[in-house]
Design a protein around this motif. Structure first.
Motif, PDB file in Angstrom:
ATOM      1  N   ALA A 159      43.584  37.053  37.220  1.00 32.92           N
ATOM      2  CA  ALA A 159      42.122  36.954  37.334  1.00 32.92           C
ATOM      3  C   ALA A 159      41.426  38.166  36.725  1.00 32.92           C
ATOM      4  CB  ALA A 159      41.720  36.810  38.790  1.00 32.92           C
ATOM      5  N   GLY A 160      42.202  39.176  36.319  1.00 34.69           N
ATOM      6  CA  GLY A 160      41.625  40.363  35.715  1.00 34.69           C
ATOM      7  C   GLY A 160      40.890  41.250  36.698  1.00 34.69           C
ATOM      8  N   LEU A 161      41.309  41.224  37.947  1.00 35.90           N
ATOM      9  CA  LEU A 161      40.632  42.007  38.978  1.00 35.90           C
ATOM     10  C   LEU A 161      41.449  43.244  39.360  1.00 35.90           C
ATOM     11  CD1 LEU A 161      39.486  39.199  41.463  1.00 35.90           C
ATOM     12  CD2 LEU A 161      38.120  40.308  39.676  1.00 35.90           C
ATOM     13  N   THR A 162      40.742  44.311  39.682  1.00 38.07           N
ATOM     14  CA  THR A 162      41.400  45.477  40.274  1.00 38.07           C
ATOM     15  C   THR A 162      41.531  45.249  41.781  1.00 38.07           C
ATOM     16  OG1 THR A 162      39.335  46.644  40.758  1.00 38.07           O
ATOM     17  CG2 THR A 162      40.306  46.971  38.559  1.00 38.07           C
ATOM     18  N   GLY A 163      42.327  46.083  42.427  1.00 40.14           N
ATOM     19  CA  GLY A 163      42.464  45.967  43.866  1.00 40.14           C
ATOM     20  C   GLY A 163      41.145  46.171  44.582  1.00 40.14           C
ATOM     21  N   GLN A 164      40.320  47.099  44.058  1.00 38.31           N
ATOM     22  CA  GLN A 164      39.009  47.366  44.660  1.00 38.31           C
ATOM     23  C   GLN A 164      38.097  46.152  44.535  1.00 38.31           C
ATOM     24  OE1 GLN A 164      37.805  50.193  46.373  1.00 38.31           O
ATOM     25  NE2 GLN A 164      36.143  48.752  46.790  1.00 38.31           N
ATOM     26  N   GLU A 165      38.083  45.538  43.326  1.00 36.73           N
ATOM     27  CA  GLU A 165      37.229  44.374  43.095  1.00 36.73           C
ATOM     28  C   GLU A 165      37.642  43.202  43.988  1.00 36.73           C
ATOM     29  OE1 GLU A 165      36.082  45.125  38.392  1.00 36.73           O
ATOM     30  OE2 GLU A 165      37.953  44.103  38.921  1.00 36.73           O
ATOM     31  N   SER A 199      44.344  45.277  50.716  1.00 35.97           N
ATOM     32  CA  SER A 199      44.901  44.640  49.519  1.00 35.97           C
ATOM     33  C   SER A 199      46.192  45.337  49.097  1.00 35.97           C
ATOM     34  CB  SER A 199      43.889  44.678  48.365  1.00 35.97           C
ATOM     35  OG  SER A 199      42.713  43.990  48.702  1.00 35.97           O
ATOM     36  N   SER A 200      46.178  46.674  49.171  1.00 34.05           N
ATOM     37  CA  SER A 200      47.361  47.446  48.786  1.00 34.05           C
ATOM     38  C   SER A 200      48.528  47.169  49.726  1.00 34.05           C
ATOM     39  CB  SER A 200      47.028  48.939  48.800  1.00 34.05           C
ATOM     40  OG  SER A 200      48.166  49.713  48.502  1.00 34.05           O
ATOM     41  N   LEU A 247      50.978  37.099  44.951  1.00 34.87           N
ATOM     42  CA  LEU A 247      49.565  37.431  45.150  1.00 34.87           C
ATOM     43  C   LEU A 247      49.106  38.470  44.127  1.00 34.87           C
ATOM     44  CD1 LEU A 247      49.422  37.533  49.047  1.00 34.87           C
ATOM     45  CD2 LEU A 247      48.348  35.848  47.543  1.00 34.87           C
ATOM     46  N   ARG A 248      49.956  39.408  43.812  1.00 33.93           N
ATOM     47  CA  ARG A 248      49.608  40.407  42.793  1.00 33.93           C
ATOM     48  C   ARG A 248      49.403  39.737  41.438  1.00 33.93           C
ATOM     49  NH1 ARG A 248      52.280  43.796  39.090  1.00 33.93           N
ATOM     50  NH2 ARG A 248      51.268  45.849  38.833  1.00 33.93           N
ATOM     51  N   GLU A 249      50.282  38.793  41.102  1.00 29.20           N
ATOM     52  CA  GLU A 249      50.149  38.070  39.838  1.00 29.20           C
ATOM     53  C   GLU A 249      48.836  37.283  39.782  1.00 29.20           C
ATOM     54  OE1 GLU A 249      53.620  35.675  39.542  1.00 29.20           O
ATOM     55  OE2 GLU A 249      54.972  37.376  39.267  1.00 29.20           O
ATOM     56  N   VAL A 250      48.467  36.690  40.903  1.00 28.23           N
ATOM     57  CA  VAL A 250      47.200  35.953  40.961  1.00 28.23           C
ATOM     58  C   VAL A 250      46.034  36.901  40.672  1.00 28.23           C
ATOM     59  CG1 VAL A 250      45.601  34.763  42.521  1.00 28.23           C
ATOM     60  CG2 VAL A 250      48.015  34.125  42.491  1.00 28.23           C
ATOM     61  N   ARG A 251      46.085  38.090  41.265  1.00 22.90           N
ATOM     62  CA  ARG A 251      45.013  39.064  41.034  1.00 22.90           C
ATOM     63  C   ARG A 251      44.964  39.519  39.584  1.00 22.90           C
ATOM     64  NH1 ARG A 251      44.898  44.331  40.451  1.00 22.90           N
ATOM     65  NH2 ARG A 251      47.012  44.723  41.248  1.00 22.90           N
ATOM     66  N   LEU A 252      46.143  39.822  39.025  1.00 23.13           N
ATOM     67  CA  LEU A 252      46.190  40.287  37.643  1.00 23.13           C
ATOM     68  C   LEU A 252      45.735  39.203  36.670  1.00 23.13           C
ATOM     69  CD1 LEU A 252      49.552  42.302  37.679  1.00 23.13           C
ATOM     70  CD2 LEU A 252      47.226  43.220  37.664  1.00 23.13           C
TER      71      LEU A 252
END
Length: 283
Positions: free
Chosen positions: A27-33, A45-46, A20-25
């Motif tokens: 996508a270029g998103l921060t945890g807040q976004e 998210s954290s 899931l972290r890789e998917v977020r990264l």
């Protein structure tokens, strides 16, 4: 989850969190976004990314959708479900009734060729009589507050014991001598159960060992009950949950523990003497 848990569960959960972290990264998103897109607090998210909170199917769908990666959701959900199935609370396993739980296990026993089991508190299920199983399952159902179908569940459990007489399988079971003395049901139930053990141990497919109270040089403590199915998995029974171990290294440790316990046990006439003594003590 209690402090005791299989490292395989932790590893599987960590793998889901990492994906899931890789998917977020990607996508270029921060945890807040990500949290804003999903409509939840950043701390959630954290917790998910750090494997502190297992994500629900809905969480994974939202996560992947927010990252424009919806096609990946199905695979991650499957991995998450697999991780969660390694540790399942009894209340979840029993929510559809004790009978269905017993019936659901039959295919596993049918495909197992080399079964090894250790009982520290009760007779292992394959060797139980109907009366003993019924009394035990009534107690379990009462304690966990599950549906009142102990009789049907006992019938399903005892039905598995027919596999003992079929060819191509081997059953090696160890019990502590205390198991022969812990009374489940009344004295008639226990006498019938112990007499059944005397019959079962004569089957060519069965090896039954009893670890005496005075077993010398015991090198390990009394363990929780466990069953080893071939070299594929181990089921460990805790008060609150069943743990399924599938990591080869952990299976090997349980096999090692079984081998050491096996050296402490007595068999044949010596085991029969202990069983008969337990029967005599009932009177």
């Amino acid at each position: 989850m209690p402090s005791y848990q299989s490292s395989a569960v932790q590893t599987a959960r960590r793998a889901v969190a990492d994906r899931l972290r890789e998917v977020r990264l990607d996508a270029g998103l921060t945890g807040q976004e990500l949290a804003v897109r999903c409509g939840w607090n950043k701390s959630k998210s954290s917790r998910i990314e750090n494997a502190r909170t297992p994500p629900s199917d809905s969480d994974i769908h939202k996560w992947c959708a927010a990252c424009d990666a919806s096609p990946q959701a199905a695979d991650i959900i499957a991995a998450s479900r697999s991780a969660e199935s390694m540790y399942i609370e009894w209340r979840r396993l029993q929510r559809t009734g004790l009978r269905r739980l017993q019936e659901s296990r039959r295919p596993l026993y049918e495909r197992t060729r080399n079964f090894r089991g250790y009982g520290s508190h009760v007779i292992p299920g394959l060797f139980q009589t109907f009366a003993y199983a019924r009394a035990l399952l009534i107690s379990i159902g009462r304690f966990h507050g599950t549906s009142d179908d102990a009789e049907q569940a006992a019938e399903a459990r005892v039905a598995r014991s027919r596999l003992l007489s079929e060819g191509g399988r081997r059953y090696a079971v160890l019990v502590e001598e205390s198991v022969l003395r812990y009374q489940i049901g009344d004295s008639v139930v226990m006498a019938g159960q112990l007499g059944h053990l005397l019959s079962v141990m004569s089957l060519p497919s069965v090896s039954l060992g009893v670890i005496p109270f005075g077993a010398a040089e015991r090198s390990m403590w009394t363990l929780e009950a466990f069953s080893i199915f071939d070299e594929q998995r181990v089921h460990v029974e805790l008060l609150t949950a069943q743990i399924t171990v599938t990591a080869p290294g952990e299976i090997a440790l349980y096999a090692k523990a079984f081998a050491e316990l096996r050296e402490l046990a007595v068999y044949g006439p010596e085991a029969r003497t202990l069983i008969v003594a337990a029967i005599d003590a009932l009177s």
